[in-house]
Design a protein around this motif. Sequence first.
Motif, PDB file in Angstrom:
ATOM      1  N   TYR A 121      11.766   9.198  70.528  1.00  0.00           N
ATOM      2  CA  TYR A 121      11.989   9.831  69.238  1.00  0.00           C
ATOM      3  C   TYR A 121      13.476   9.801  68.900  1.00  0.00           C
ATOM      4  O   TYR A 121      14.322  10.166  69.716  1.00  0.00           O
ATOM      5  CB  TYR A 121      11.480  11.272  69.244  1.00  0.00           C
ATOM      6  CG  TYR A 121       9.980  11.362  69.126  1.00  0.00           C
ATOM      7  CD1 TYR A 121       9.374  11.823  67.951  1.00  0.00           C
ATOM      8  CD2 TYR A 121       9.161  10.967  70.173  1.00  0.00           C
ATOM      9  CE1 TYR A 121       8.001  11.888  67.836  1.00  0.00           C
ATOM     10  CE2 TYR A 121       7.782  11.020  70.061  1.00  0.00           C
ATOM     11  CZ  TYR A 121       7.209  11.489  68.889  1.00  0.00           C
ATOM     12  OH  TYR A 121       5.832  11.553  68.771  1.00  0.00           O
ATOM     13  N   TRP A 160      13.188  12.349  61.582  1.00  0.00           N
ATOM     14  CA  TRP A 160      12.810  11.919  62.925  1.00  0.00           C
ATOM     15  C   TRP A 160      11.969  10.654  62.820  1.00  0.00           C
ATOM     16  O   TRP A 160      11.014  10.597  62.037  1.00  0.00           O
ATOM     17  CB  TRP A 160      12.018  12.992  63.671  1.00  0.00           C
ATOM     18  CG  TRP A 160      12.844  14.157  64.124  1.00  0.00           C
ATOM     19  CD1 TRP A 160      13.015  15.338  63.483  1.00  0.00           C
ATOM     20  CD2 TRP A 160      13.595  14.243  65.336  1.00  0.00           C
ATOM     21  NE1 TRP A 160      13.831  16.169  64.219  1.00  0.00           N
ATOM     22  CE2 TRP A 160      14.209  15.516  65.364  1.00  0.00           C
ATOM     23  CE3 TRP A 160      13.811  13.378  66.403  1.00  0.00           C
ATOM     24  CZ2 TRP A 160      15.023  15.935  66.413  1.00  0.00           C
ATOM     25  CZ3 TRP A 160      14.625  13.789  67.451  1.00  0.00           C
ATOM     26  CH2 TRP A 160      15.218  15.054  67.447  1.00  0.00           C
ATOM     27  N   TYR A 161      12.335   9.655  63.588  1.00  0.00           N
ATOM     28  CA  TYR A 161      11.565   8.436  63.755  1.00  0.00           C
ATOM     29  C   TYR A 161      11.091   8.359  65.199  1.00  0.00           C
ATOM     30  O   TYR A 161      11.617   9.046  66.080  1.00  0.00           O
ATOM     31  CB  TYR A 161      12.407   7.202  63.436  1.00  0.00           C
ATOM     32  CG  TYR A 161      12.664   6.962  61.957  1.00  0.00           C
ATOM     33  CD1 TYR A 161      12.016   5.925  61.287  1.00  0.00           C
ATOM     34  CD2 TYR A 161      13.558   7.745  61.240  1.00  0.00           C
ATOM     35  CE1 TYR A 161      12.258   5.680  59.947  1.00  0.00           C
ATOM     36  CE2 TYR A 161      13.803   7.512  59.895  1.00  0.00           C
ATOM     37  CZ  TYR A 161      13.155   6.478  59.255  1.00  0.00           C
ATOM     38  OH  TYR A 161      13.393   6.238  57.921  1.00  0.00           O
ATOM     39  N   ARG A 162      10.108   7.501  65.445  1.00  0.00           N
ATOM     40  CA  ARG A 162       9.681   7.261  66.809  1.00  0.00           C
ATOM     41  C   ARG A 162       9.323   5.790  66.990  1.00  0.00           C
ATOM     42  O   ARG A 162       8.958   5.100  66.045  1.00  0.00           O
ATOM     43  CB  ARG A 162       8.498   8.146  67.200  1.00  0.00           C
ATOM     44  CG  ARG A 162       7.192   7.825  66.477  1.00  0.00           C
ATOM     45  CD  ARG A 162       6.128   8.860  66.825  1.00  0.00           C
ATOM     46  NE  ARG A 162       4.856   8.578  66.168  1.00  0.00           N
ATOM     47  CZ  ARG A 162       3.820   9.412  66.172  1.00  0.00           C
ATOM     48  NH1 ARG A 162       3.904  10.583  66.801  1.00  0.00           N
ATOM     49  NH2 ARG A 162       2.689   9.072  65.546  1.00  0.00           N
ATOM     50  N   GLN A 163       9.429   5.333  68.221  1.00  0.00           N
ATOM     51  CA  GLN A 163       9.101   3.956  68.542  1.00  0.00           C
ATOM     52  C   GLN A 163       8.421   3.912  69.900  1.00  0.00           C
ATOM     53  O   GLN A 163       9.018   4.274  70.912  1.00  0.00           O
ATOM     54  CB  GLN A 163      10.345   3.071  68.543  1.00  0.00           C
ATOM     55  CG  GLN A 163      10.042   1.595  68.695  1.00  0.00           C
ATOM     56  CD  GLN A 163      11.241   0.722  68.386  1.00  0.00           C
ATOM     57  OE1 GLN A 163      12.388   1.172  68.454  1.00  0.00           O
ATOM     58  NE2 GLN A 163      10.983  -0.523  68.036  1.00  0.00           N
ATOM     59  N   TRP A 176      22.272   7.295  63.607  1.00  0.00           N
ATOM     60  CA  TRP A 176      21.118   7.376  64.500  1.00  0.00           C
ATOM     61  C   TRP A 176      21.501   8.079  65.787  1.00  0.00           C
ATOM     62  O   TRP A 176      22.605   7.897  66.310  1.00  0.00           O
ATOM     63  CB  TRP A 176      20.606   5.982  64.849  1.00  0.00           C
ATOM     64  CG  TRP A 176      19.906   5.275  63.726  1.00  0.00           C
ATOM     65  CD1 TRP A 176      20.447   4.380  62.854  1.00  0.00           C
ATOM     66  CD2 TRP A 176      18.530   5.394  63.363  1.00  0.00           C
ATOM     67  NE1 TRP A 176      19.491   3.932  61.973  1.00  0.00           N
ATOM     68  CE2 TRP A 176      18.304   4.533  62.257  1.00  0.00           C
ATOM     69  CE3 TRP A 176      17.453   6.132  63.858  1.00  0.00           C
ATOM     70  CZ2 TRP A 176      17.054   4.401  61.650  1.00  0.00           C
ATOM     71  CZ3 TRP A 176      16.214   6.013  63.257  1.00  0.00           C
ATOM     72  CH2 TRP A 176      16.021   5.151  62.170  1.00  0.00           C
ATOM     73  N   GLU A 230      10.705  13.987  57.671  1.00  0.00           N
ATOM     74  CA  GLU A 230      12.027  14.028  57.071  1.00  0.00           C
ATOM     75  C   GLU A 230      12.210  15.333  56.323  1.00  0.00           C
ATOM     76  O   GLU A 230      11.248  15.950  55.852  1.00  0.00           O
ATOM     77  CB  GLU A 230      12.252  12.840  56.139  1.00  0.00           C
ATOM     78  CG  GLU A 230      11.254  12.727  55.003  1.00  0.00           C
ATOM     79  CD  GLU A 230      11.424  11.463  54.178  1.00  0.00           C
ATOM     80  OE1 GLU A 230      12.375  10.693  54.439  1.00  0.00           O
ATOM     81  OE2 GLU A 230      10.608  11.232  53.261  1.00  0.00           O
ATOM     82  N   TYR A 262      17.769  10.806  62.717  1.00  0.00           N
ATOM     83  CA  TYR A 262      18.402   9.956  61.717  1.00  0.00           C
ATOM     84  C   TYR A 262      19.009  10.817  60.618  1.00  0.00           C
ATOM     85  O   TYR A 262      18.397  11.793  60.176  1.00  0.00           O
ATOM     86  CB  TYR A 262      17.365   8.998  61.125  1.00  0.00           C
ATOM     87  CG  TYR A 262      17.837   8.183  59.941  1.00  0.00           C
ATOM     88  CD1 TYR A 262      18.743   7.144  60.104  1.00  0.00           C
ATOM     89  CD2 TYR A 262      17.355   8.442  58.665  1.00  0.00           C
ATOM     90  CE1 TYR A 262      19.159   6.383  59.022  1.00  0.00           C
ATOM     91  CE2 TYR A 262      17.766   7.691  57.580  1.00  0.00           C
ATOM     92  CZ  TYR A 262      18.665   6.658  57.764  1.00  0.00           C
ATOM     93  OH  TYR A 262      19.077   5.900  56.687  1.00  0.00           O
ATOM     94  N   ARG A 319       9.427   0.839  64.882  1.00  0.00           N
ATOM     95  CA  ARG A 319       9.909   2.189  64.669  1.00  0.00           C
ATOM     96  C   ARG A 319       9.301   2.737  63.375  1.00  0.00           C
ATOM     97  O   ARG A 319       9.287   2.052  62.345  1.00  0.00           O
ATOM     98  CB  ARG A 319      11.437   2.207  64.595  1.00  0.00           C
ATOM     99  CG  ARG A 319      12.029   3.604  64.573  1.00  0.00           C
ATOM    100  CD  ARG A 319      13.554   3.579  64.690  1.00  0.00           C
ATOM    101  NE  ARG A 319      13.988   3.012  65.958  1.00  0.00           N
ATOM    102  CZ  ARG A 319      15.248   3.007  66.373  1.00  0.00           C
ATOM    103  NH1 ARG A 319      16.202   3.548  65.622  1.00  0.00           N
ATOM    104  NH2 ARG A 319      15.557   2.454  67.538  1.00  0.00           N
ATOM    105  N   GLU A 320       8.800   3.968  63.419  1.00  0.00           N
ATOM    106  CA  GLU A 320       8.130   4.546  62.277  1.00  0.00           C
ATOM    107  C   GLU A 320       8.690   5.925  61.949  1.00  0.00           C
ATOM    108  O   GLU A 320       9.107   6.674  62.829  1.00  0.00           O
ATOM    109  CB  GLU A 320       6.615   4.647  62.510  1.00  0.00           C
ATOM    110  CG  GLU A 320       6.218   5.580  63.641  1.00  0.00           C
ATOM    111  CD  GLU A 320       4.720   5.792  63.744  1.00  0.00           C
ATOM    112  OE1 GLU A 320       3.998   5.536  62.765  1.00  0.00           O
ATOM    113  OE2 GLU A 320       4.263   6.232  64.833  1.00  0.00           O
ATOM    114  N   LEU A 321       8.661   6.252  60.665  1.00  0.00           N
ATOM    115  CA  LEU A 321       9.091   7.563  60.204  1.00  0.00           C
ATOM    116  C   LEU A 321       8.040   8.599  60.566  1.00  0.00           C
ATOM    117  O   LEU A 321       6.854   8.425  60.284  1.00  0.00           O
ATOM    118  CB  LEU A 321       9.314   7.542  58.698  1.00  0.00           C
ATOM    119  CG  LEU A 321       9.680   8.873  58.036  1.00  0.00           C
ATOM    120  CD1 LEU A 321      11.039   9.362  58.526  1.00  0.00           C
ATOM    121  CD2 LEU A 321       9.676   8.735  56.516  1.00  0.00           C
TER     122      LEU A 321
END
Length: 126
Positions: free
Chosen positions: A93, A36-39, A116, A50, A96, A45-47
């Motif tokens: 969110y 999962w990433y979020r921006q 994605w 995982e 990925y 965008r950040e991890l």
Amino acid sequence: QEQLVESGGGLVQAGGSLRLSCAAPESIFRRSDMAWYRQAPGKERELVAEISKSGSTNYADSVKGRFSISRDSAKNTVHLRMDNLKPEDAAVYYCYAHSLEPDARSSMRMNEHHYWGQGTQVTVSS
């Protein structure tokens, strides 16, 4: 065609909880590490978290102890349980999937794929 389908986002008060879900085609899920990433607006965008095919997990320092990632192989779905949400957690969110494995016909070659999701909005209010 093949897509990662996310759900579970929404509006929650600070201190509340949400569970995000990401459903993947079996052909992708079976071979992929998931994350999962979020921006957030104006941010990179950040991890966030995982989980590998074997179940090994890693988390961003900012969410350790509050978020938990898991995968359900029976439903080809990865989840992100988010507890004690903070305003700084507000973001879109994204699910990925990443796979890297030897080619079936040649061990000298690798097959690599990236997928994605479309993103799901998480809003945290005070």
